[in-house]
Design an enzyme around this catalytic site. Structure first.
Site, PDB file in Angstrom:
ATOM      1  N   GLU A 293       0.853  -1.194   0.000  1.00  0.00           N
ATOM      2  CA  GLU A 293       0.000   0.000   0.000  1.00  0.00           C
ATOM      3  C   GLU A 293       0.886   1.240   0.000  1.00  0.00           C
ATOM      4  O   GLU A 293       1.828   1.334   0.773  1.00  0.00           O
ATOM      5  CB  GLU A 293      -0.906  -0.038   1.242  1.00  0.00           C
ATOM      6  CG  GLU A 293      -1.614   1.264   1.578  1.00  0.00           C
ATOM      7  CD  GLU A 293      -2.436   1.838   0.427  1.00  0.00           C
ATOM      8  OE1 GLU A 293      -3.125   1.061  -0.261  1.00  0.00           O
ATOM      9  OE2 GLU A 293      -2.348   3.061   0.200  1.00  0.00           O
TER      10      GLU A 293
ATOM     11  N   CYS B  83     -16.432  19.687  16.383  1.00  0.00           N
ATOM     12  CA  CYS B  83     -15.277  20.580  16.538  1.00  0.00           C
ATOM     13  C   CYS B  83     -14.126  20.154  15.632  1.00  0.00           C
ATOM     14  O   CYS B  83     -13.116  20.834  15.558  1.00  0.00           O
ATOM     15  CB  CYS B  83     -14.858  20.718  17.999  1.00  0.00           C
ATOM     16  SG  CYS B  83     -13.636  19.549  18.578  1.00  0.00           S
TER      17      CYS B  83
ATOM     18  N   HIS C   5     -25.126  -1.268  -2.265  1.00  0.00           N
ATOM     19  CA  HIS C   5     -26.252  -1.143  -3.177  1.00  0.00           C
ATOM     20  C   HIS C   5     -27.064  -2.435  -3.247  1.00  0.00           C
ATOM     21  O   HIS C   5     -26.519  -3.523  -3.113  1.00  0.00           O
ATOM     22  CB  HIS C   5     -25.741  -0.806  -4.584  1.00  0.00           C
ATOM     23  CG  HIS C   5     -25.083   0.532  -4.664  1.00  0.00           C
ATOM     24  ND1 HIS C   5     -25.797   1.698  -4.715  1.00  0.00           N
ATOM     25  CD2 HIS C   5     -23.777   0.895  -4.673  1.00  0.00           C
ATOM     26  CE1 HIS C   5     -24.958   2.724  -4.756  1.00  0.00           C
ATOM     27  NE2 HIS C   5     -23.728   2.257  -4.735  1.00  0.00           N
TER      28      HIS C   5
ATOM     29  N   LYS D 216     -24.899   7.556 -10.527  1.00  0.00           N
ATOM     30  CA  LYS D 216     -26.157   7.281  -9.844  1.00  0.00           C
ATOM     31  C   LYS D 216     -26.749   8.568  -9.292  1.00  0.00           C
ATOM     32  O   LYS D 216     -27.767   8.553  -8.631  1.00  0.00           O
ATOM     33  CB  LYS D 216     -25.931   6.273  -8.722  1.00  0.00           C
ATOM     34  CG  LYS D 216     -25.561   4.880  -9.239  1.00  0.00           C
ATOM     35  CD  LYS D 216     -25.673   3.846  -8.140  1.00  0.00           C
ATOM     36  CE  LYS D 216     -25.529   2.421  -8.647  1.00  0.00           C
ATOM     37  NZ  LYS D 216     -24.144   2.023  -8.914  1.00  0.00           N
TER      38      LYS D 216
ATOM     39  N   THR E 147      -9.216   5.924  -2.308  1.00  0.00           N
ATOM     40  CA  THR E 147     -10.626   6.023  -2.695  1.00  0.00           C
ATOM     41  C   THR E 147     -11.562   5.497  -1.602  1.00  0.00           C
ATOM     42  O   THR E 147     -12.620   6.052  -1.353  1.00  0.00           O
ATOM     43  CB  THR E 147     -10.828   5.250  -4.016  1.00  0.00           C
ATOM     44  OG1 THR E 147     -10.098   5.936  -5.033  1.00  0.00           O
ATOM     45  CG2 THR E 147     -12.282   5.167  -4.407  1.00  0.00           C
ATOM     46  N   THR E 148     -11.135   4.437  -0.925  1.00  0.00           N
ATOM     47  CA  THR E 148     -11.998   3.805   0.077  1.00  0.00           C
ATOM     48  C   THR E 148     -12.478   4.788   1.140  1.00  0.00           C
ATOM     49  O   THR E 148     -13.644   4.830   1.499  1.00  0.00           O
ATOM     50  CB  THR E 148     -11.230   2.646   0.755  1.00  0.00           C
ATOM     51  OG1 THR E 148     -10.885   1.700  -0.253  1.00  0.00           O
ATOM     52  CG2 THR E 148     -12.058   1.978   1.831  1.00  0.00           C
TER      53      THR E 148
ATOM     54  N   CYS F  16     -12.119  12.557  22.914  1.00  0.00           N
ATOM     55  CA  CYS F  16     -12.900  13.367  21.968  1.00  0.00           C
ATOM     56  C   CYS F  16     -14.255  13.637  22.600  1.00  0.00           C
ATOM     57  O   CYS F  16     -14.988  12.709  22.903  1.00  0.00           O
ATOM     58  CB  CYS F  16     -13.054  12.607  20.651  1.00  0.00           C
ATOM     59  SG  CYS F  16     -14.298  13.275  19.532  1.00  0.00           S
TER      60      CYS F  16
ATOM     61  N   CYS G  99     -16.807  15.536  21.290  1.00  0.00           N
ATOM     62  CA  CYS G  99     -17.972  15.580  20.391  1.00  0.00           C
ATOM     63  C   CYS G  99     -18.548  14.188  20.169  1.00  0.00           C
ATOM     64  O   CYS G  99     -19.750  13.999  20.127  1.00  0.00           O
ATOM     65  CB  CYS G  99     -17.599  16.193  19.051  1.00  0.00           C
ATOM     66  SG  CYS G  99     -16.927  17.849  19.163  1.00  0.00           S
TER      67      CYS G  99
END
Lengths: 426, 130, 542
Positions: free
Chosen positions: C31, C474, C49, C289, C40-41, C439, C441
């Site tokens: 990778e 945030c 779908h 789509k 892209t992932t 975190c 939030c």
């Protein structure tokens, strides 16, 4: 005592910043003795700990202090007066038991998920910064985009520079102060860009943070694009028209490795929302009556969680009051229900509190929508006061005496900011 | 005969930021106006004769809850002395515990009477914060 | 020598890696980024779908329906966020209703389960916040939403746990045919500060610390100061996404070209949660789509994507025009959606091939397999693609001997935020790190960040996509320094060497460096760094 958390209190304060500490002291002033401050950081003091610049305390202490100095005065008082402070702790929820006690859920590594019982709660969580998403700056998503407050924390608490060549978007006080701070630390600030035709910070900060260091302030200009794959490499900036639309034809690129966003603050009301507390859509904070009580009985609010202040001195004043009323509530002293709605009128963005009673003096805070110089502040038919100028960045405060309200028989009191004949909006 | 001239300043003594107008003939101040309080006149006079500024910064600290100790100047220094003052402060290093107001450096950048002082108390912490 | 080298650790490469890990094989997954799923992932719309929208008779159409059916079991095994919320393709005219009828018939022919036509009344009752102008919809109950990055992380983790070697920050430069069969892959790895220690089970890369796995890897200094390694394998599976044509060309198997098609997505504030409860599609056009409303697995709404071809395979900006297009479109479907509710925006690239269909199978170079042109519905099809490819490689001579020790499961992360009070209490009691908030939030605790590192996170983004720390309102204002501290400790690198997403994406500069420079300077000019009456002796260690 620092680090102590019992099972039962009169008043629990959520947040140990300037608002929370003053609220805790206000609660003691009202006659209660058991007060807990829940703080998520390792120590109380809040955002002031990273605001190392001077300019705090001119109203409250009649002297100019740095943020840490201002905070320490309150921390010392809180410790001297035996207020409990729970650090590294976070309030995750609030419930009410059958006898009307509030049950505060406090998460911490030492205490686990504890339940603390109390009669009143003061919300003093402060505010958070608006982010890139809020102003929707298109472009790539590289490293090197920081909110000004995060950069301030990295620099002033942890000792790291966010980069070597910075662009600052937004001329609020944090942006201006960070421009000077970065320059002093050897980071080149390419400029401060402001969407509005005026700076959103205090004039003195434009003078001593930008002018003194030769940092350009570009008014009516904004960042329209972010460039760079891994780390930010440049931003595109463009002048905007009166409606705030950028003029792409006059855009230019500014190479930089850092973009600081100083584009406004929002009261942090996730907890309030989860409790179903009614919020004001303009302030983003809870709706409060003249005792600073929210729509949830026994829950009060003050400081930046209620509305974003520009001076900590006013936060202190407001929080001392909120704490006193919360303490009274804990002692089961009841106040008459407010009978007058206070509503914003011409050129008033908001005014607080939302309601008033006729039996005591009230401190009212408000903000103008646009700059006006000079200007008349009119409170219904009760009061008129001439002001040299009003600007959105500076909060206006006013005391309304009960003698005036005693003669007021309506249920709606409107506040207007009106142009003086021959003066008015530019 | 020196010509009458005027200088414009924005007072930075407090957040109000009064716009000041100082009228002078050479070194002679004729008139100052625009100030809401007498600090404005004092500021304009100072700005005209010897502009001074103060600033805050941090120095590294060991053994405390955070890595930096905020410090300030005890009084303003001449504006042109700021880079020298920063350079001098950059060489400092503190060790916890430090008390609020503790002097870390006297007569910074050779300016008599202006010290670098700690803006907060920082206790010694035994375990690194989590 | 490895049996198989997979080039590209996107969701497709990761699914193939896991599929291969069922067998007695030596497999390596290469990778280019610091973590899997970072291309892209990561920017995928996150939709599984139903399958009724794809043209019948295509490989896409076949693998989409097959892939969809595999997700329930995969979710049980791998624990990623996935929910079959169903999708609605909505029509605003009678002509569109007619084309939905055709779509329904096509879908049924392909075996898409449970398709229903809804009239305006039914649509209004089920999704009352949609535009009153809509006249009906095609409902597909088997469609779902997924956190695509969690899926990729879990697939890779499962593959690694079953013996696949994962090498991140390996950017393939060239591929040579080996004498005596197989390939030699020449890959660039970063060196110096900012080089990220590799994924789970892998060893840190960089000069002097090159893995000495079964693939006879050699480190050779490259011209441009970066280090290069060679990886040898009998078979190559080219799952390089938008770069698949470039990788194919390295062995002369350039049978196709990839043209990236950029899609912009806008993530909306949590207060809009529940405005729509199913995926909302317009009637599709040949190009895409369309722009959709996506109720993500985590509850927030996302709108997008746009579809614009571009040549640049690296720069993936969002644009003003894109934002205007997205909100103008979705507001016609759901008028209460507002651009001002945006909390984050991002863009990704679809790997669109010139054939229009998936390109899966052997190339003209023996042993070199394409898995290319995997655009929508690639995520849905990915597990079926993996099964299909492994079968093809098996037919070409790769011995597929199942190994009994294959463990299909990985432990799902403990999500403190979604637990009821009692479970939270138990978690904190078992591990006090659940009591430390990182975190605010998204209510992510320190224990979860540690867990993310245990499961392969090496960067700020890696932690974010595994725990949600930094994904909330945030956008990292509160948690960034906390996560950086934990990463610094866990990876054994200084705080300032923690990156956003790998080499080049540095975050901060230590002030200590500047101080040292100042001391040198002061020493050189004044010769007396302690000028003035210091009460604290200057020291050299910051």
């Amino acid at each position: 005592m620092f680090g102590r958390m019992n099972r039962r209190y009169d008043v629990v304060v959520v947040g140990g910043g300037p608002a929370g500490l003053a609220a805790a002291l206000g609660a003691l002033d009202s006659g209660v003795s058991r007060v807990l401050v829940v703080e998520r950081e390792p120590e109380p003091g809040g955002i002031l700990r990273q605001c190392i610049h001077a300019g705090f305390g001119l109203h409250h202490f009649r002297e100019e202090l740095t943020g840490p100095e201002y905070a320490e005065r309150f921390v010392t008082q809180a410790m001297d007066r035996d207020i409990d402070v729970a650090p590294h702790s976070y309030v995750t929820g609030l419930a009410v038991d059958s006898s009307g006690h509030r049950l505060v859920r406090v998460l911490s590594s030492r205490g686990g998920l504890a339940t603390v019982e109390c009669r009143s709660v003061v919300l003093a969580m402060g505010c958070r910064e608006r982010t890139r998403g809020a102003v929707r700056i298109p472009g790539t998503r590289p490293a090197g985009i920081f909110t000004a407050g995060l950069a301030q924390k990295l620099l002033n608490l942890d000792g790291y520079l966010p980069g070597r060549r910075a662009v600052i978007l937004g001329s609020g006080d944090i942006g201006l102060i960070m421009a000077r701070r970065l320059t002093l630390e050897g980071c080149k600030v390419e400029g401060v860009f402001e969407l509005m035709p005026y700076s959103n910070g205090l004039t003195r900060n434009v003078v001593q943070c930008l002018d003194d260091y030769g940092i350009p302030l570009h008014l009516s200009t904004t960042v329209t694009r972010i460039h760079g794959r891994d780390r930010i490499e440049a931003v595109t900036v463009a002048p905007v028209d009166e409606a705030g639309r950028p003029d792409a034809a006059r855009a230019w690129d500014v190479p930089c490795d850092t973009l600081l966003l100083s584009i406004g603050l929002i009261p942090e009301n996730e907890l309030s929302e989860s409790l179903g507390i009614a919020l004001d859509v303009v302030t983003g904070g809870p709706k409060v009556d003249s005792t600073l009580a929210t729509s949830l009985p026994g829950v009060f609010a003050c400081g930046n969680v209620l509305h974003v202040h520009d001076l900590v001195d006013f936060v202190t004043e407001e929080a001392l009051r909120a704490g006193r009323f919360a303490g009274e509530h804990a002692r089961q002293i009841r106040r008459p229900r407010d009978a007058i709605a206070l509503v914003p009128g011409a050129n008033v963005r908001y005014c607080l509190p939302h309601t008033l009673s006729a039996d005591r003096p009230h401190t009212v805070y408000m903000r103008a929508k646009t700059r006006m110089s000079p200007c008349i502040l009119r409170v219904g038919n009760l009061l008129e006061r001439k002001l040299r100028f009003v600007v959105p960045a500076e909060m206006i405060h006013l005391t309304i005496q009960p003698e005036l309200l005693e003669r007021f028989y309506e249920d709606r009191l409107q506040i207007d900011l009106l142009p003086v004949d021959g003066g008015g909006a530019p | 005969m020196t010509e009458r001239q005027e200088q414009h300043y924005v007072c930075i003594s407090c957040p109000i930021g009064c716009p000041l107008r100082l009228v002078h003939e050479g070194d002679q101040i004729i008139e100052i106006e625009g100030q809401e309080c007498n600090r404005g006149a004092k500021y304009a006079r100072q700005e005209f004769t010897d502009p001074r500024r103060t600033f805050s910064t941090t120095v590294p600290i060991t053994g405390a809850v955070y890595g930096r100790l905020p410090v300030k100047l005890s009084a303003p220094v001449p504006r042109q002395a700021i880079p020298a003052a920063m350079a001098a402060i950059r060489l400092l290093c503190a060790e916890a515990p430090v008390r609020l107001g503790q002097v870390l450096l006297r007569d910074v950048a050779g300016v008599a009477g202006v010290d670098v002082v700690a803006c907060r108390t920082m206790d010694r912490v035994m375990i690194a914060p989590s | 020598m490895y049996d198989v080298a997979i080039i590209g650790g996107g969701v497709v490469g990761c699914a193939i890696a896991r599929e291969l890990s069922r067998y007695h094989l030596r497999t390596v997954l290469l990778e280019r980024f610091a973590e899997v799923g970072f291309g892209t992932t990561k920017t995928n719309s996150g939709i599984i779908h139903a399958g009724q929208q794809t043209t019948p008779g295509t490989l896409k159409g076949l693998l989409e329906v097959r892939g969809n059916a595999m997700f329930d079991q995969l979710q049980r095994e791998l624990g990623f966020g996935f929910r079959r919320c169903g999708e609605l393709v909505v029509a605003s005219t009678a002509e569109e209703m007619a084309s939905l009828e055709r779509m329904k018939a096509d879908g049924e022919a392909k075996g898409v389960p449970g398709l229903e036509m809804w009239g305006a009344q039914r649509l209004r009752r089920e999704e009352p916040n949609l535009s009153l102008h809509l006249v009906g919809a095609l409902f597909a109950p088997s469609a779902g939403v997924i956190n695509p990055y969690e899926f990729a992380f879990a697939l890779a983790e499962c593959a690694v746990q079953n013996g696949v070697e994962l090498r991140v920050e390996h950017e393939v430069q060239s591929i040579a045919l080996r004498d005596g069969g197989g390939f030699r892959i020449h890959a660039k790895i970063p060196s110096g500060p900012g080089a990220v220690p590799s994924g789970p089970g892998a060893v840190p890369s960089g000069p002097g610390a090159v893995p000495s796995g079964p693939g006879a890897v050699q480190a050779v200094p490259d011209a441009a100061s970066a280090t290069c390694v060679d990886v040898e394998a009998r078979f190559i599976i080219n799952a390089a996404g938008v770069h698949a044509d470039k990788v194919a060309a390295m062995v002369g198997a350039d049978d196709f070209t990839i043209r990236p098609r950029r899609g912009e997505e806008y993530l909306l504030d949590r207060r809009l949660e529940g405005i729509v409860t199913r995926l909302i599609f317009p009637v599709p056009t040949p190009a895409s789509k369309g722009i959709l409303i996506i109720p993500t697995f985590d509850g927030t709404l996302m709108v997008g994507p746009t579809a614009h071809d571009q040549d640049d395979r690296f720069n993936v900006p969002t644009t003003t025009e894109g934002s205007e297009e997205v909100f103008a479109t979705v507001r016609r479907l759901c008028p209460s959606l507002d651009a001002r509710a945006t909390i984050a925006e991002f863009a990704g690239l679809r790997a669109v091939s010139d054939t229009g269909d998936f390109i899966i199978g052997p190339s003209r170079v023996p042993g070199f397999f394409h898995v290319a042109g995997i655009q929508s519905p690639g995520l849905t099809a990915s597990p079926a693609i993996a099964v299909h490819v492994v079968e093809l490689v098996g037919r070409a001579g790769l011995p597929l001997v199942e190994h009994d020790g294959f463990n299909p499961h990985v432990a799902p992360p403990a999500r403190f935020a979604t637990q009821p009070h009692e479970v939270r209490q138990a978690l904190v009691e078992a591990d006090p790190r659940f009591g430390r908030l990182v975190c605010r939030c998204e209510l992510v605790t320190e224990a979860e960040v540690h867990q993310a590192v245990d499961h392969g996170a090496r960067t700020l983004d890696g932690v974010k996509f595994r725990t949600r720390a930094g994904m909330g309102r945030c956008q990292g204002g509160f948690c960034t320094t906390r996560v950086m501290q934990i990463l610094s400790r866990r990876l054994g690198v200084p705080f300032h060497e923690v990156t956003k997403r790998g080499a080049g994406s540095w975050l901060v500069i230590p002030m200590a460096e500047d101080r040292e420079a100042a001391m040198t300077e002061a020493g050189a000019t004044t010769g007396d760094p302690a000028a003035g009456a210091t009460e604290e002796a200057p020291c050299s260690d910051a």
